[in-house]
Design an enzyme around this catalytic site. Sequence first.
Site, PDB file in Angstrom:
ATOM      1  N   ASP A 330       6.093  30.847  37.799  1.00  0.00           N
ATOM      2  CA  ASP A 330       6.748  29.739  38.950  1.00  0.00           C
ATOM      3  C   ASP A 330       7.170  30.282  40.138  1.00  0.00           C
ATOM      4  OD1 ASP A 330       8.167  26.976  39.127  1.00  0.00           O
ATOM      5  OD2 ASP A 330      10.056  28.169  38.896  1.00  0.00           O
ATOM      6  N   GLU A 359       2.576  30.047  41.084  1.00  0.00           N
ATOM      7  CA  GLU A 359       2.684  28.747  42.066  1.00  0.00           C
ATOM      8  C   GLU A 359       2.998  29.294  43.413  1.00  0.00           C
ATOM      9  OE1 GLU A 359       5.602  24.993  42.145  1.00  0.00           O
ATOM     10  OE2 GLU A 359       6.477  27.082  41.670  1.00  0.00           O
TER      11      GLU A 359
END
Length: 616
Positions: A330, A359
């Site tokens: 993330d 990400e």
Amino acid sequence: MKRNFLFAILLVLFSCHQTFATSIVKKVAPTFWWAGMKNPELQVLLYGDNISSAEVSISSKEITLQEVVKLENPNYLLLYLDLSEATPQNFSITLKEGKKSTEIPYELKERKSKASEVEGFNSGDVLYLIMPDRFANGDSSNDIIPGMLEARVDRNDPYARHGGDLKGIENHLDYIAELGATSIWLNPVQENDMKGGSYHGYAITDYYQIDRRFGSNEGFCNLVTKAHDKGLKVVMDMIFNHCGDENYLFKDMPSKDWFNFKGNYVQTTFKTATPSDPYTSEEAKKTVVDGWFTQCMPDFNQRNRHVAVYLIQSSIWWIEYAGINGIRQDTHPYADFDMMSNWCKAVTNEYPDFNIVGETWIGSNVLVSYWQKDSKVSAPKNSNLRTVMDFPLMDQMNSAFDEETTDWNGGLCRLYDYLAQDIVYADPMNLLTFLDNHDTSRFYRSDEATKNLDRYKQALTFLLTTRGIPQIYYGTEILMVGDKANGDGLLRCDFPGGWKGDTINCFNATDRTPQQNEAFSFLQKLLQWRKGNEVIAKGKLKHFTPHKGIYVYERKYGNKSVVVFMNGNNREQTIDLANYKEILPASSAYSVLTDENVKLGEKLTLQSRGIWVFSF
């Protein structure tokens, strides 16, 4: 006076002994490890009341206690062990103060056979993204766990927990495999013991514990094993940039430099272009990288070597323990570049075929390419991150299939023009491609509910036949909708039929509408055809400039090829095949979507928004 002074000192010393003797080691991280890892160093974090004054020893003669780190907070000890000569064993870590001692049992496990040969996900795979709280509830007994801070389940509240869990996913592995996906990517399943919003999982409070409302560590291992038995890989979501403010590492910080800004809230600017900006100021870079995502998500100081080792080890622990095939990291650009690069290198060193996708939510392909391994844009720095998320392509796809295509711009020209810029990527095949995910509006929109599925079918055809590693968001196959303008909670709706008592069960074809079954069957056909198809997994891409609104491209591997014709207009079009003779090796081809052999003459007609997928 002197005697009273000596008595006071003895009283203090006695008090210290008593404090130590009655202390409890509350956390040991990691809880166990393995002998025979390529990196022989192990950090063991101990957390308990006033333990830092203790003398530390270990019972094993095969293990060297290299370093004992005492931090600002007396409740922590960090031990660095050298395991280079260690065999699998049980040993003790002894904390001693005066005549009082505490023994902590510790285990070095034997590695499983071929543990380092984990097969990572790649361009031959399709990831099926699941938010565990919203997919299916297989065990209602863990919906509410006494003592956890968010002690309610309310399916009518899009921001509350709904009760989905690992057992619910396990119960529907056959459904996912039969659909044709080859991997499941789970939004975070580690403990999120937060007061609110804990359903999404992005505020971790214990990096070594599965959230008990999802199941247990053993239950997660069981899910991974059963997924593997059905030919499905498992990708685990991780967050190294920040944790939840209920994490014991923040509530009782080991030291002020464990978190950025000394544990004080400073908001990030969310300007993800800043780390790669050649003109950026130090202040701007510090704010975006060191700033916090939200006030309840404190930002780790990854330049602290102890923090870096703690995070790196936590990921290796889950790979070794559960046998996962990949990690989705993330908020990758918000973290420290060098630490994350070292992490990727450390994981690859232990597991050469393992894959990590970061990400990289940036609107420019140039800026996304900066974060990919071996990028010329970031050289001489190297992220060592094999796969990045192609957010710019997602943006193009969400417009391309709505527009009419001319020979110059708009519609499918967007896709042609974007792919023509793939020279900026070190490895275009290692881009994660997607129409939507848990943070974006769903691709299928509610205003299409009474329309045909042309837009849907064209988008999925392109997604599953172009370069890269496709990802499908759960519910795409049954036309689930969700607009980000209405809040993130509604992007993450429950899968109909995942809960006992649901009046509609879309896991079964009989409960789906005719349109849902049409969508499901179309996606299933493409996914099952794609599975194991080396032309799509490894083939080179060649495309033609759109003509008469028709976009044509080829995937070729060896002497096999797939050719796609796609009409970007709301009217029938007929084209001259002579323009495409270099990619048409035969006068007939197998039509993937219609299951028939098609004779290819001088002309080819495509219906309004029509598609042909030919296999040679």
